[in-house]
Enzyme design. Sequence first.
Site, short mmCIF file in Angstrom:
data_model
loop_
_atom_site.label_atom_id
_atom_site.label_comp_id
_atom_site.label_asym_id
_atom_site.label_seq_id
_atom_site.Cartn_x
_atom_site.Cartn_y
_atom_site.Cartn_z
N HIS A 208 -8.91 -3.62 1.29
CA HIS A 208 -8.92 -2.17 1.22
C HIS A 208 -9.49 -2.07 0.13
O HIS A 208 -9.10 -2.08 -1.19
CB HIS A 208 -7.52 -1.48 1.48
CG HIS A 208 -7.45 -0.29 1.14
ND1 HIS A 208 -6.85 0.77 1.96
CD2 HIS A 208 -7.81 0.61 0.00
CE1 HIS A 208 -7.11 1.96 1.70
NE2 HIS A 208 -7.65 2.08 0.61
N LYS A 237 0.53 1.29 0.15
CA LYS A 237 0.16 0.67 -1.19
C LYS A 237 1.04 0.25 -2.14
O LYS A 237 2.05 0.98 -2.24
CB LYS A 237 -1.01 1.51 -1.64
CG LYS A 237 -2.24 1.77 -0.91
CD LYS A 237 -3.25 3.10 -1.36
CE LYS A 237 -4.14 3.20 -0.40
NZ LYS A 237 -4.87 4.67 -0.77
N ASN A 290 -9.85 10.50 2.10
CA ASN A 290 -8.65 11.43 1.69
C ASN A 290 -9.22 12.60 0.82
O ASN A 290 -9.94 12.19 -0.32
CB ASN A 290 -7.64 10.58 0.73
CG ASN A 290 -6.97 9.40 1.67
OD1 ASN A 290 -6.63 9.77 2.99
ND2 ASN A 290 -6.96 8.24 1.41
N ARG A 292 -8.42 14.70 -1.24
CA ARG A 292 -7.30 15.14 -2.42
C ARG A 292 -7.39 14.30 -3.56
O ARG A 292 -7.93 13.17 -3.36
CB ARG A 292 -6.08 15.19 -1.60
CG ARG A 292 -5.40 13.88 -0.94
CD ARG A 292 -4.21 13.62 -0.64
NE ARG A 292 -4.07 12.77 0.43
CZ ARG A 292 -3.69 11.15 0.10
NH1 ARG A 292 -3.76 10.86 -1.33
NH2 ARG A 292 -3.57 10.54 1.03
N VAL A 295 -2.76 9.10 -5.31
CA VAL A 295 -1.55 8.56 -6.27
C VAL A 295 -2.27 7.47 -7.13
O VAL A 295 -1.92 7.30 -8.32
CB VAL A 295 -0.69 7.52 -5.06
CG1 VAL A 295 0.20 6.77 -6.15
CG2 VAL A 295 -0.06 8.48 -3.95
P1 ADP Z 1 -2.72 7.42 -1.40
O1 ADP Z 1 -3.95 6.57 -0.71
O2 ADP Z 1 -3.20 8.50 -2.32
O3 ADP Z 1 -1.72 6.36 -1.87
P2 ADP Z 1 -0.98 7.68 0.71
O4 ADP Z 1 -1.50 7.63 2.01
O5 ADP Z 1 0.13 6.69 0.44
O6 ADP Z 1 -2.14 7.86 -0.10
O7 ADP Z 1 -0.10 9.26 0.64
C1 ADP Z 1 0.17 9.65 -0.78
C2 ADP Z 1 1.45 10.55 -0.37
O8 ADP Z 1 1.26 11.41 0.29
C3 ADP Z 1 2.30 9.54 -0.03
O9 ADP Z 1 3.74 9.81 -0.92
C4 ADP Z 1 2.65 9.86 1.53
O10 ADP Z 1 3.99 9.65 1.77
C5 ADP Z 1 2.36 11.20 1.55
N1 ADP Z 1 1.54 11.64 2.65
C6 ADP Z 1 0.13 11.06 2.91
N2 ADP Z 1 -0.19 11.68 4.08
C7 ADP Z 1 0.67 12.97 4.35
C8 ADP Z 1 0.72 13.56 5.39
N3 ADP Z 1 -0.37 13.76 6.42
N4 ADP Z 1 1.54 14.51 5.53
C9 ADP Z 1 2.71 14.13 4.51
N5 ADP Z 1 2.77 13.44 3.51
C10 ADP Z 1 1.71 12.56 3.36
P1 ADP Z 2 -3.60 5.96 6.36
O1 ADP Z 2 -4.06 7.33 6.67
O2 ADP Z 2 -2.04 5.84 6.81
O3 ADP Z 2 -3.55 5.70 4.91
P2 ADP Z 2 -5.55 4.14 7.17
O4 ADP Z 2 -6.48 4.39 8.48
O5 ADP Z 2 -6.01 4.39 5.59
O6 ADP Z 2 -4.19 5.00 7.09
O7 ADP Z 2 -4.96 2.72 7.27
C1 ADP Z 2 -3.88 2.18 6.36
C2 ADP Z 2 -3.99 0.73 6.17
O8 ADP Z 2 -4.10 -0.06 7.44
C3 ADP Z 2 -5.04 0.06 5.55
O9 ADP Z 2 -5.34 0.51 4.19
C4 ADP Z 2 -5.33 -0.86 6.12
O10 ADP Z 2 -4.69 -1.99 5.17
C5 ADP Z 2 -4.88 -1.21 7.34
N1 ADP Z 2 -5.90 -1.12 8.39
C6 ADP Z 2 -6.38 0.26 8.83
N2 ADP Z 2 -7.28 0.04 9.81
C7 ADP Z 2 -7.36 -1.07 9.94
C8 ADP Z 2 -8.22 -2.07 11.06
N3 ADP Z 2 -9.16 -1.24 11.77
N4 ADP Z 2 -7.95 -3.29 10.73
C9 ADP Z 2 -7.18 -3.68 9.99
N5 ADP Z 2 -6.43 -3.11 9.24
C10 ADP Z 2 -6.66 -1.66 9.18
MG MG Z 3 -5.57 5.43 4.00
#
Ligand code: ADP
Ligand code: ADP
Ligand code: MG
Length: 451
Positions: A208, A237, A290, A292, A295
């Site tokens: 990633h 993460k 993202n 925004r 983290v």
């Molecule tokens: P980052 O890539 O910044 O680590 P995360 O996907 O882990 O982003 O999300 C960051 C924080 O925001 C986490 O605490 C997660 O639980 C929260 N979060 C992420 N997406 C959403 C959402 N759609 N609604 C509510 N909380 C969210």
């Molecule tokens: P979120 O919005 O919850 O952050 P992501 O689409 O960024 O969701 O996916 C979260 C994690 O899931 C990625 O960081 C990766 O590890 C895994 N992932 C997402 N898409 C794929 C894929 N097509 N194949 C394998 N792993 C994936």
């Molecule tokens: Mg993501």
Amino acid sequence: MFHKILIANRGEIAVRIIRACRELGIRTVAVFSEADRGALHAQIADEAVCIGPAATKDSYLNVKAILAVCELTGANAVHPGFGFLSENSAFARHCERCGVTFIGPSGDAMDRMGDKANAKQTMKEAGVPVVPGSDGAVESLERAQAIAAEIGYPVMIKASAGGGGRGIRMVREPEELEPSMTAARQEALSFFGNDEVYIEKFIENPRHVEIQILADGYGNVVHLGERDCSMQRRNQKVLEESPCPVMTPELREKMGEAAVKAARACDYKNAGTIEFLLAKDGSFYFMEMNTRIQVEHPITELVTGIDLVRQQILIAAGEKLSFSQEDIRLNGHAIECRINAESPELNFRPSPGRINALHMPGGPGVRIDSAVYQGCEISPYYDSMVAKLIVYAPNRAEAISKMKWALGEFLVEGVDTNIDFQLSLLRDPQFEQAAYDIGYLGRNEKLWKKR
Ligand code: ADP
Ligand code: ADP
Ligand code: MG
């Protein structure tokens, strides 16, 4: 420039934003829930107003209450942080309608990127490589079966409105498709209030790698290099580093260009992150954007010397970026460990409670972004991430060594934490050799569970 900013968030990110405001000479308004009366962000802001009960829908997601506090205190901008309302385009529009600047992209840009299925379409059309899969959301099981058969198993089912690793299911075989789709839909509905899902090919053991961008309101878009966030547990993460240890200058340029293209395609303004999957053969695919601050933004701040939260505020206030792509230099190596109040032995169950004793590490190149203090209460209502430990050193080996010492010095009593778990990752020879991918922690769960 804004004279007063309301921070629509809590925890370490609220504290981080308050600090950035202070450096810019801007007054701050914190909002807090009844459960957060003693929270650090509410104590260090210039003003603090209670906006409702502990449940997030009644407080940190309570748009009316937050806008009323803007009116009451005369705040003329809102910083949403991450999570909560940060990716809510309706909220961004409400703010603007009330004459309050939303520190982030426009509601329209958010909509284009916020829905992950739509975003993929936009990217595909803009010429950014995307993971093969459905064109937009998938309505029926039949359609899902047809697409999965076409792209080949295993596949991923993902919530269009997803985030934070929720609403994602990996499907190995056709028989698993129906139950997984139902489960993903259910989780998506309960977390995001939207049960739309899409399908894409499961990429085997990629990394990633995400690119940080900054875009001002005058068409200037720059990228600030990458972060490797492959160290994940259940798609969430755990540890991040910058630069990505397998990055080459050529690949960085290609990914950076793709990220800038992605930002331009949605007319993006402010700080944003484009997440990619980097396959073993060096090909990469857009995963999501993202819209925004993230983290893990501090590791980029350390290797670029650019304060991202400060830049967010300057951009929202209508300033031009004061640097161009050529001015951005990456120096040294930064690592972040997310410190959560949780019990690794109990399947990482959250561990709320009172912190009776606390000692945080320090010294050159050690940064802590946190909202905890000795005697504070970790609430069961909110995210279990209570601190981020970030180190910076001239190179990766020294950064790893520094992080080990810093973790070893970190002391928290009263609640369980993942500090020892992080330490075991840092000591792992495979981590040391940078030989890890997004599946690494999942495959090795047994290894560290025994420790
Ligand atoms: P980052 O890539 O910044 O680590 P995360 O996907 O882990 O982003 O999300 C960051 C924080 O925001 C986490 O605490 C997660 O639980 C929260 N979060 C992420 N997406 C959403 C959402 N759609 N609604 C509510 N909380 C969210
Ligand atoms: P979120 O919005 O919850 O952050 P992501 O689409 O960024 O969701 O996916 C979260 C994690 O899931 C990625 O960081 C990766 O590890 C895994 N992932 C997402 N898409 C794929 C894929 N097509 N194949 C394998 N792993 C994936
Ligand atoms: Mg993501």
